[in-house]
Structure formats: C-alpha cells, structure tokens
Design a protein around this motif. Structure first.
Motif, short mmCIF file in Angstrom:
data_model
loop_
_atom_site.label_atom_id
_atom_site.label_comp_id
_atom_site.label_asym_id
_atom_site.label_seq_id
_atom_site.Cartn_x
_atom_site.Cartn_y
_atom_site.Cartn_z
N THR A 173 0.83 -1.20 0.00
CA THR A 173 0.00 0.00 0.00
C THR A 173 0.86 1.25 0.00
N LEU A 174 1.96 1.23 0.76
CA LEU A 174 2.87 2.38 0.76
C LEU A 174 3.42 2.60 -0.66
N ASP A 175 3.77 1.52 -1.32
CA ASP A 175 4.22 1.55 -2.71
C ASP A 175 3.17 2.22 -3.60
N THR A 176 1.91 1.81 -3.45
CA THR A 176 0.82 2.36 -4.26
C THR A 176 0.60 3.84 -3.98
N LEU A 177 0.60 4.20 -2.71
CA LEU A 177 0.45 5.61 -2.34
C LEU A 177 1.55 6.45 -2.97
N ASP A 178 2.77 5.93 -2.93
CA ASP A 178 3.91 6.64 -3.49
C ASP A 178 3.75 6.80 -5.01
N LYS A 179 3.35 5.73 -5.67
CA LYS A 179 3.17 5.75 -7.13
C LYS A 179 2.09 6.72 -7.56
N LEU A 180 1.07 6.88 -6.73
CA LEU A 180 -0.04 7.79 -7.05
C LEU A 180 0.22 9.23 -6.58
N GLY A 181 1.44 9.50 -6.11
CA GLY A 181 1.80 10.86 -5.70
C GLY A 181 1.18 11.30 -4.39
N LEU A 182 0.98 10.35 -3.47
CA LEU A 182 0.29 10.65 -2.21
C LEU A 182 1.23 10.59 -1.00
N SER A 183 2.50 10.78 -1.21
CA SER A 183 3.47 10.67 -0.11
C SER A 183 3.21 11.71 0.98
N ASP A 184 2.65 12.85 0.62
CA ASP A 184 2.39 13.90 1.62
C ASP A 184 1.31 13.50 2.61
N SER A 185 0.51 12.49 2.26
CA SER A 185 -0.54 12.03 3.17
C SER A 185 -0.01 11.03 4.19
N VAL A 186 1.17 10.50 3.95
CA VAL A 186 1.77 9.51 4.86
C VAL A 186 2.50 10.23 5.99
N VAL A 187 2.20 9.83 7.22
CA VAL A 187 2.86 10.46 8.38
C VAL A 187 3.66 9.46 9.20
N GLY A 188 3.38 8.16 9.05
CA GLY A 188 4.09 7.18 9.86
C GLY A 188 4.24 5.84 9.16
N VAL A 189 5.43 5.22 9.27
CA VAL A 189 5.70 3.91 8.69
C VAL A 189 6.67 3.15 9.60
N PRO A 190 6.72 1.81 9.50
CA PRO A 190 7.73 1.04 10.24
C PRO A 190 9.06 1.16 9.50
N GLN A 191 9.87 2.12 9.86
CA GLN A 191 11.03 2.50 9.06
C GLN A 191 12.11 1.42 8.96
N LYS A 192 12.19 0.55 9.92
CA LYS A 192 13.22 -0.49 9.89
C LYS A 192 12.96 -1.51 8.79
N ASN A 193 11.71 -1.67 8.40
CA ASN A 193 11.34 -2.74 7.48
C ASN A 193 11.05 -2.27 6.06
N LEU A 194 11.52 -1.09 5.71
CA LEU A 194 11.23 -0.55 4.38
C LEU A 194 12.12 -1.20 3.31
N PRO A 195 11.53 -1.56 2.15
CA PRO A 195 12.37 -1.99 1.04
C PRO A 195 13.20 -0.82 0.54
N SER A 196 14.34 -1.11 -0.06
CA SER A 196 15.29 -0.04 -0.41
C SER A 196 14.69 1.00 -1.36
N TYR A 197 13.79 0.58 -2.24
CA TYR A 197 13.24 1.55 -3.19
C TYR A 197 12.25 2.52 -2.53
N LEU A 198 11.91 2.26 -1.27
CA LEU A 198 11.04 3.18 -0.53
C LEU A 198 11.81 3.84 0.63
N ASP A 199 13.12 3.93 0.47
CA ASP A 199 13.97 4.51 1.52
C ASP A 199 13.65 5.97 1.82
N ALA A 200 12.98 6.66 0.90
CA ALA A 200 12.63 8.07 1.14
C ALA A 200 11.78 8.22 2.40
N TYR A 201 11.09 7.14 2.79
CA TYR A 201 10.21 7.20 3.96
C TYR A 201 10.98 6.99 5.27
N LYS A 202 12.31 6.91 5.17
CA LYS A 202 13.13 6.91 6.38
C LYS A 202 13.44 8.33 6.84
#
Length: 323
Positions: free
Chosen positions: A70-99
C-alpha cells in the motif's frame, strides 16, 4: 395631536430599522454557520475489507501505513504527503525516502509502537497480515483497514486494494491507468509463457536453507497469473512459508528456470542466496547451464508485493526467465 403623530411616526421608523438590523445580523450569522458546516463537512466512505467495515474520511491528511504494498501504491499515485508514519526499519530499499525524519517511525511490522501511533493521531491506519491480530487495538486509535493481498486471488485482491486507495484519495483515473498498463504487461508475458515449454521452480533462501513454492502459494502468481509452467505441482506445504527442500530435490526436478528470493537480503542479513543456491548439485540443472537462475528483488517480492510499482516490476523480473 401633531406632536403625537410625529412621535408615533418616529417610533414606527425606529422599530422598522431595528427589525431590519436584526434580520441582517441573523442572515450574516446564518451564513457564517452554513459556510462553517460546508467547510467542516467531508465525505465519509464505508470501506469493506477482510476484517470488517470501516468508515473512512475521504482524502485523509494523516495516514499510518504498515502494509508495504500500500505504501508503494500511495507513493506511485503521488500521495506521499498524506503519509505520516511507517515502520522504518522494514522498508524496502526503493522506498527509503520514507526513512526521512518527517515521517514518524511507528515500530516494527510485528511489533507496532502504539504509543507513537497514538501521538500522531492519524486519520487512517492501513495494515496487512502481520498486524491483523492487533486490529482492535489499532481501531481504538483511528479508523483501520486491512489491505493484504490474497494469494489465492492475487490480481483480484491487488486491484481491489489499488481501486480502494484510488477511491479514498480521489485518484480513480490514475489508478485505473496504472492497472491497465500492468494488465498489458501480464498479457504479453502470458503469451510468451504459453508458447514456451520451459518449466520453473520458485525458491526462497533463508539462513542457509531453501524452501520451494508452487501454484496458489505466496509467490505462485508466477504460475497462476503470469502463466509460467511449474516444474512440479506436488508441493503441499504452507503456501506462506513454503516447503523445505534439499539441493537434491532441485537437481531431481531439473527446472529450466530457477527463481530465487533472498530473504536474508530482505531483512538486512546479507546477500547469501547465491552462495547457497549455486552449488555443485544445482549446477547440473538446465537452469544453471542455460543461465536461467533468476534472482528476484526481495524488496518487491518479500517485503512489498501488491503495490503498483512492485507488481509492475515483478512482471518484468519473471519475464527474464523466458528471455
């Protein structure tokens, strides 16, 4: 008499003026209240999901996301500004921006930090399989929806999740466009797979051990959706954890294509799969001899399957086996 009439006239005029002023004031007040209502009123959607039905405010401003797809989909749809919290230790490398520090770390995939989530006061929480046992606890903090992918109907549940995100955030048109592009790529891959006699085995390497996955398993969309033939249909293990196999098993089945997912790399324990897989026994297989051992990106396959970007890339990676 004239004085009485004049006095009466003055009183009447003042009365009319007072009523007029009062009416104007009420109208303005009424208008302000109406505008306030209009501004505060927002559409609420009822989202049906595996764990129930949840009222969700359209276009939520603060979303905590535990499901990587879902984080991947939100990112692809340009919705990163709506995300405020993620489990940062478990992010795949291509979503490292959310660290980045602008996103709150809300614990691990299996150990959410409920105190941190509560401090955020999110408008929406999105979870999947690893967190489902804590659904009630999440729901006490904010509206919570489950968006994991059902491997028995992978594409149906994946598309349903994407369309739900599109509906919640008013991105329906873009979501449909992205899905149509993926459908085309899958159709092209399936056409190649139907024309090929190549048979594949899907494996996961972890801690020096290897498990195998067949149709209707966690990674079974390679067979079920993409149409690539399975070297065996006798794998009867847990579709999530796979069946423990030996190197002799791989040699005996002799796959034309050997797909490998490195779990160690996914969880930050090193890139060990190649050392485990490419031994003297596996080197006897058609897959090794024809350079058809395909190491799949663990970020897409193990951590974030079910996202717009990950599924698109999964199609491309699986296609390498038929090149």
């Amino acid at each position: 008499m004239k004085k009485k009439l004049s006095l009466f006239f003055i009183i009447a005029v003042l009365a009319v003026f007072a009523v007029a002023c009062g009416t104007t004031k009420d109208d303005n007040t009424s208008g302000s209240k109406s505008e306030g209502k209009s501004e505060s009123k927002s559409e609420v959607l009822t989202i049906k999901h595996q764990l129930g039905e949840t009222p969700v405010q359209k276009n939520p401003k603060k979303v905590v996301v535990f499901d990587m797809g879902t984080l991947d989909t939100l990112d692809k749809l340009g919705l990163s500004d709506s995300v405020v919290g993620v489990p940062q230790k478990n992010l795949p490398s291509y979503l490292d921006a959310y660290k980045d520090s602008k996103y709150s770390n809300v614990g691990g995939l299996k150990e959410p930090d409920f105190e941190a989530i509560n401090e955020i006061q999110p408008d929406l929480i999105i979870i999947s399989g690893r967190q489902q046992d804590s659904y009630d606890k999440f729901s006490e903090i904010a509206p919570t929806i489950f968006m994991g992918v059902d491997t028995n109907k992978y594409m149906d549940s994946f598309k349903e999740n994407v369309k739900t995100i599109g509906e919640i955030f008013g991105k329906e048109e873009q979501a449909d466009k992205e899905l149509a592009s993926i459908d085309k790529d899958i159709a092209d891959l399936k056409e190649k797979a139907d024309a090929s006699d190549a048979k594949a085995l899907i494996t996961l390497a972890s801690g020096g051990k290897v498990t195998a996955y067949g149709p209707s398993s966690r990674f079974g969309l390679i067979h079920d959706v993409f149409g690539i033939k399975a070297v065996t249909k006798d794998l009867e293990a847990d579709p999530v954890h796979g069946q423990n196999i030996s190197m002799e098993f791989i040699t005996e089945k002799n796959p034309d294509i050997l797909y490998v997912i490195d779990r160690d790399a996914a969880v930050g324990e090193g890139n060990n799969a190649k050392q485990v897989i490419e031994n003297d026994l596996v080197k006897k297989t058609n897959a090794y001899k024809n350079n058809k051992i395909v190491y799949l990106d663990p970020g897409y396959w193990y951590l974030s399957g079910g996202g717009l970007e990950s599924v698109s890339e999964m199609v491309k990676e699986a296609a390498k086996g038929l090149e």
